[in-house]
Design an enzyme around this catalytic site. Structure first.
Site, PDB file in Angstrom:
ATOM      1  N   ARG A  14       0.854  -1.148   0.079  1.00 10.60           N
ATOM      2  CA  ARG A  14       0.088  -0.097   0.008  1.00 10.60           C
ATOM      3  C   ARG A  14       0.834   1.142  -0.021  1.00 10.60           C
ATOM      4  NH1 ARG A  14      -0.704   4.827   2.473  1.00 10.60           N
ATOM      5  NH2 ARG A  14      -0.470   3.970   4.535  1.00 10.60           N
ATOM      6  N   ASP A  15       1.442   1.490   1.163  1.00 10.50           N
ATOM      7  CA  ASP A  15       2.004   2.764   1.227  1.00 10.50           C
ATOM      8  C   ASP A  15       3.299   2.627   0.335  1.00 10.50           C
ATOM      9  OD1 ASP A  15       2.668   5.515   1.991  1.00 10.50           O
ATOM     10  OD2 ASP A  15       3.669   4.680   3.806  1.00 10.50           O
ATOM     11  N   HIS A 211       4.921   4.726  12.174  1.00  8.46           N
ATOM     12  CA  HIS A 211       5.026   4.702  11.079  1.00  8.46           C
ATOM     13  C   HIS A 211       5.960   5.893  10.501  1.00  8.46           C
ATOM     14  CE1 HIS A 211       3.680   4.214   6.798  1.00  8.46           C
ATOM     15  NE2 HIS A 211       4.000   5.281   6.769  1.00  8.46           N
ATOM     16  N   HIS A 213       8.988   7.538   7.894  1.00  4.65           N
ATOM     17  CA  HIS A 213       9.576   7.770   6.506  1.00  4.65           C
ATOM     18  C   HIS A 213      10.989   8.298   6.867  1.00  4.65           C
ATOM     19  CE1 HIS A 213       6.085   7.451   3.816  1.00  4.65           C
ATOM     20  NE2 HIS A 213       5.336   7.524   4.901  1.00  4.65           N
ATOM     21  N   CYS A 244       3.958   9.585  -0.328  1.00  2.13           N
ATOM     22  CA  CYS A 244       2.611  10.420  -0.137  1.00  2.13           C
ATOM     23  C   CYS A 244       2.531  11.090  -1.291  1.00  2.13           C
ATOM     24  CB  CYS A 244       2.367  10.981   1.057  1.00  2.13           C
ATOM     25  SG  CYS A 244       0.790  11.175   1.268  1.00  2.13           S
ATOM     26  N   ASN A 253       9.645   4.627   3.054  1.00  2.00           N
ATOM     27  CA  ASN A 253       9.608   4.167   4.515  1.00  2.00           C
ATOM     28  C   ASN A 253      10.589   3.428   4.822  1.00  2.00           C
ATOM     29  OD1 ASN A 253       6.213   4.029   4.790  1.00  2.00           O
ATOM     30  ND2 ASN A 253       6.738   3.273   2.909  1.00  2.00           N
TER      31      ASN A 253
END
Length: 313
Positions: A14-15, A211, A213, A244, A253
């Site tokens: 996903r991310d 979470h 980055h 993002c 990430n």
């Protein structure tokens, strides 16, 4: 008492992929999920149910979930698939697609929340009064991620008290997990410690997830600080891919293989197979145009290298 490793949640499908300009085939996204599960991931953020015009990479969320649900092996191994949602419409889509978990997002600042979700922070929070009972009625755990918890690309510094206030609101809503997201990679370890302490006071008993980055190369230091401060779970992405679409210069990430190496090197078991993660990162690099990915361990290899390990005599 021997410390335990944090749960490491895989978010590459996903991310990791959402900011890629070239659309990745659904079959390759499914293969990434399978490779993550084979390497040891038991919670995988597989999809997001957002407006496909805003995030074209995630337009096949239903198709991907349908493909994954045709294989009973994931659930048989205890793998849970999460879907990220931004509003009630996304929740309805995610539940219809049979996700195991919901990850709802509220951003710490008004400007970023409007860029990300099209409404203000209070409007986003108000939706929890519908979403929480709906998720509970379906037996689906609800995580709420506080985005831009350490800094905002549009408003700059985010006051620490703001994070405590939001955590208190989420505790009132009885969410199952709270995640703090350093959406643009500006956190430092002491800021991580302070914000986690605030959240633990404001929302006692609710599991905390982080979470990070790695935009400014502090991601692993922040992950370590979060674990030391009591975060139960950390997000990471195979190869360190990610970003993002709504945050300028929000790069990847923390890499799953680097995170696993760090904790395993500290003699803490993560449940992951590091060699399988390195293989998955190499495969993903090929899918994304044969480019090198940001992860370091996938390039340097483990230590000691397999050839250096001496068999017992």
């Amino acid at each position: 008492m021997t410390p335990t490793s944090p749960e490491i949640i895989e978010v590459a499908p996903r991310d990791g992929l959402q900011n890629e300009k070239a659309v990745v085939a659904t079959a390759d996204k499914a293969e990434l999920v399978y490779r993550a599960a084979a390497a040891g991931a038991r919670r995988i953020e597989a999809v997001s149910f957002v407006n496909p015009r805003a995030v074209p990479q995630m337009a096949d969320a239903e198709a991907l979930m349908e493909r994954l649900r045709r294989d009973p092996g994931l659930r048989a191994r205890g793998v849970r698939l999460a879907g990220l949602v931004l509003n009630r419409r996304g929740v309805d889509r995610a539940l219809a697609a049979d996700v195991d978990e919901l990850n709802f997002v509220v951003v710490a600042t008004e400007s970023y929340n409007r860029r990300n979700q099209g409404v203000g922070v209070e409007e986003t929070l108000a939706q929890l009064s519908e979403i929480r009972p709906l998720a509970r009625s379906r037996g689906v755990p609800l995580t709420v991620t506080i985005g831009a918890a350490f800094g905002c690309p549009f408003e700059g510094e985010v006051p620490e008290g703001r994070i405590g206030d939001l955590a208190g609101r989420l505790a009132e809503a009885a969410v199952d997990e709270i995640a703090l997201a350093d959406s643009i990679g500006v956190a430092d370890p002491l800021a991580v410690e302070r914000r986690i302490a605030l959240v633990r006071r404001a929302a006692p008993g609710i599991p905390l997830r982080c979470h990070f980055h790695n935009t400014r190369n502090t991601g692993l230091a922040n992950a370590y600080a979060a674990w030391r401060a009591g975060a139960a779970s950390l997000d990471a992405s195979i190869g360190g891919v990610g970003g993002c679409p709504f945050a300028p210069a929000a790069t990847g990430n923390i890499p799953t293989e680097d995170t696993v190496y760090m904790f395993e090197r500290m003699a803490l078991r993560t449940g992951y197979d590091l060699a399988a993660l390195i293989d998955a990162a190499a495969w993903l690099g090929g899918v994304l145009g044969a480019r090198p990915l940001p992860g370091m361990v996938s390039r340097a290899g483990p230590f000691p290298a397999p050839a250096q390990v001496q068999a017992p005599t």
